[in-house]
Design a protein around this motif. Structure first.
Motif, PDB file in Angstrom:
ATOM      1  N   VAL A  72      80.240  12.769  -0.673  1.00 45.36           N
ATOM      2  CA  VAL A  72      79.379  11.698  -0.153  1.00 45.36           C
ATOM      3  C   VAL A  72      79.922  10.337  -0.578  1.00 45.36           C
ATOM      4  O   VAL A  72      79.981   9.386   0.220  1.00 45.36           O
ATOM      5  N   ALA A  73      80.348  10.239  -1.838  1.00 47.22           N
ATOM      6  CA  ALA A  73      80.922   8.984  -2.325  1.00 47.22           C
ATOM      7  C   ALA A  73      82.221   8.656  -1.599  1.00 47.22           C
ATOM      8  O   ALA A  73      82.515   7.485  -1.333  1.00 47.22           O
ATOM      9  N   THR A  74      83.003   9.681  -1.273  1.00 51.12           N
ATOM     10  CA  THR A  74      84.235   9.463  -0.508  1.00 51.12           C
ATOM     11  C   THR A  74      83.922   8.840   0.845  1.00 51.12           C
ATOM     12  O   THR A  74      84.599   7.905   1.294  1.00 51.12           O
ATOM     13  N   PHE A 120      81.513  10.551 -13.193  1.00 46.97           N
ATOM     14  CA  PHE A 120      82.868  10.039 -13.000  1.00 46.97           C
ATOM     15  C   PHE A 120      83.549  10.683 -11.790  1.00 46.97           C
ATOM     16  O   PHE A 120      84.331  10.029 -11.096  1.00 46.97           O
ATOM     17  N   ARG A 121      83.251  11.959 -11.529  1.00 51.93           N
ATOM     18  CA  ARG A 121      83.841  12.591 -10.344  1.00 51.93           C
ATOM     19  C   ARG A 121      83.229  12.029  -9.061  1.00 51.93           C
ATOM     20  O   ARG A 121      83.909  11.903  -8.043  1.00 51.93           O
ATOM     21  N   VAL A 122      81.965  11.681  -9.111  1.00 58.76           N
ATOM     22  CA  VAL A 122      81.353  11.033  -7.944  1.00 58.76           C
ATOM     23  C   VAL A 122      81.999   9.668  -7.716  1.00 58.76           C
ATOM     24  O   VAL A 122      82.355   9.308  -6.587  1.00 58.76           O
ATOM     25  N   LEU A 123      82.191   8.906  -8.785  1.00 53.91           N
ATOM     26  CA  LEU A 123      82.830   7.595  -8.655  1.00 53.91           C
ATOM     27  C   LEU A 123      84.268   7.719  -8.160  1.00 53.91           C
ATOM     28  O   LEU A 123      84.750   6.870  -7.400  1.00 53.91           O
ATOM     29  N   SER A 124      84.964   8.771  -8.572  1.00 57.94           N
ATOM     30  CA  SER A 124      86.341   8.953  -8.113  1.00 57.94           C
ATOM     31  C   SER A 124      86.383   9.200  -6.610  1.00 57.94           C
ATOM     32  O   SER A 124      87.333   8.792  -5.929  1.00 57.94           O
TER      33      SER A 124
END
Length: 462
Positions: A72-74, A120-124
């Motif tokens: 979703v963040a991507t 942090f994986r969502v932000l990445s």
């Protein structure tokens, strides 16, 4: 020859007539390594997921949250950075994207507990989402029409290098307890080095974009520098042809994308990326785990998949000599067909090691044939002042395929690895049908002609 060599359409014509790449060769390396970092971050997830689950004692729900949140963040990152690319310019949005990749890679590497890892994986995902469309726009807008695919292929080649690096580094580092996976994610911080080179003369702002924003003097200055570099190398420049005026620039580029002919193109590219992300994300994220369900150890499955990545690099080396000779849509459909064969082969043989290697080879060979023309097509069907927005919006919304896939595969896991592999293949089939029936021809055509919507009138090299 046009009297005014600074108009938007004339700037396009001046670049399209160049006999080669007008920027320093170092620009290829910078843009290519940016591809590497972006794809590398996505590729290492599947290899590191089993050890992350063990180290952080992740539940199935937490894994789903991490993977779905990342996707979703991507999507959101792609839309935002694409919009920034059309508003602030390609150069500045590229710089911001590299900064985001650096920060999120380092944060993931130092994650200390489950909540920090998930955040942090969502932000990445947000960081990786913004990279590809802006880099693709930069490469295409500095490329002449007849070599646009070739130069993009040189840059997308680094995606293959990223796949190889992710596979073999994972094989070496994942078994190293507590530290290996941290080093694996920390490699992405190499993006920090690239940030120092995102300026003239290596990577100036796109003159095509500058012209659409009315900054004609700057566009003329940069285009003149490209021409001088070509003549200094001994190339003769043909006369600038007479060209019709370019499409008027929109203050809000997203608005243009919801009007004909761009709305249909947007929907086609969204459908294409939906199917591709459905299958590719499943392959990257879950295939190593699925192979363990067939009886292979994690280390054996990872090594077998790593062998196949070498075939992908070899295919990337061939693509620059093919991409501008064959129509984009034909190559994309061929790549999707080869990619579909891979999970089918593994399913039929119940994960036999030889089939896993052959399937990995098919997947990796299919990747360049699919992604090089796919990235090119997804950007060149939109006009300059909405190119980054269009490519990013389509790519971002297409990420919903990856989001749904992660939920569906977790849901069908109990049915066994055979069902999981068939579900994995479904996206490739869907994307192939979309491109085969609805994609327009673009190979060999100028960006001005494509963006003008003259699809049937333009002479196309098939």
């Amino acid at each position: 020859m046009p009297a005014d060599l600074r108009g938007s359409a004339v700037i396009n014509a001046r670049i399209d007539r160049l006999p080669g790449w007008g920027l320093p060769k170092a620009a290829f390396a910078i843009l290519g390594i940016a591809y590497f970092v972006d794809i590398y971050d996505v590729s290492i997830v599947g290899y590191s997921l089993p050890v992350l689950k063990e180290h952080f004692h992740l539940t199935a729900t937490q894994v789903t949250v991490m993977l779905t949140g990342n996707l979703v963040a991507t999507a959101l990152g792609a839309i935002l950075f694409g919009f920034l690319g059309d508003i602030l310019g390609r150069q500045r949005s590229f710089f911001l994207g590299l900064g985001a990749l650096t920060v999120t890679a380092l944060l993931t590497a130092v994650a200390w507990d489950t909540p920090s890892l998930l955040v942090f994986r969502v932000l990445s995902g947000f960081a990786t989402g913004g990279g590809i469309a802006v880099v693709t726009a930069l490469v295409q807008e500095f490329s002449p029409a007849e070599r646009r695919g070739k130069y993009l292929a040189y840059n997308v080649f680094w995606s293959g290098v990223a796949a190889v690096a992710a596979a073999f580094l994972s094989t070496a580092l994942v078994p190293v307890e507590n530290v290996g996976w941290r080093i694996l994610f920390g490699v992405g911080a190499v993006a920090l080095v690239l940030m120092f080179f995102t300026r003239e003369p290596i990577i100036p702002e796109s003159p095509r974009w500058l012209a659409t924003r009315g900054r004609l003097d700057e566009a003329d200055r940069i285009t003149t520098a490209l021409e001088r570099r070509m003549t200094a190398a001994g190339h003769a420049l043909p006369a600038v042809p007479d060209v019709p005026p370019d499409t008027a620039s929109e203050r809000f580029p997203l608005r243009l994308l919801f009007r004909p002919p761009y709305l249909q193109r947007l929907l086609v590219v969204i459908g294409f990326w939906f199917g591709v992300q459905w299958s590719v994300r499943a392959t990257i994220t879950f295939q190593p785990t699925i192979l363990t369900e067939f009886g292979l150890s994690l280390s054996s499955g990872t090594m077998l998949l790593a062998i196949g990545t070498l075939a992908g690099v070899a295919t990337y080396c061939v693509m620059p000599f093919v991409i501008d000779r064959v129509e984009r849509k034909k190559l994309i459909v061929l790549g999707l067909a080869l990619a579909t064969l891979s999970p089918l082969l593994v399913t039929v043989t119940s994960g036999h090691p030889a089939a896993v290697v052959l399937g990995s080879v098919l997947t990796q060979v299919a990747g360049p044939i699919l992604f090089v023309p796919g990235f090119s097509y997804a950007a060149e069907v939109f006009p300059t002042h909405a190119r980054a927005s269009g490519g990013s919006l389509a790519g971002g919304l297409g990420q919903t395929g990856g989001v749904l896939q992660s939920v569906v595969l977790v849901a069908v896991a109990a049915a066994g690895p055979h069902v999981s592999m068939l579900v994995l293949a479904a996206g490739y089939v869907f994307a192939a049908l979309i491109i085969f029936y609805l994609a327009i021809p673009t190979t060999g055509r100028s960006l001005t002609a494509i963006s003008g919507g003259r699809d049937s009138a333009e002479q196309v090299r098939a």
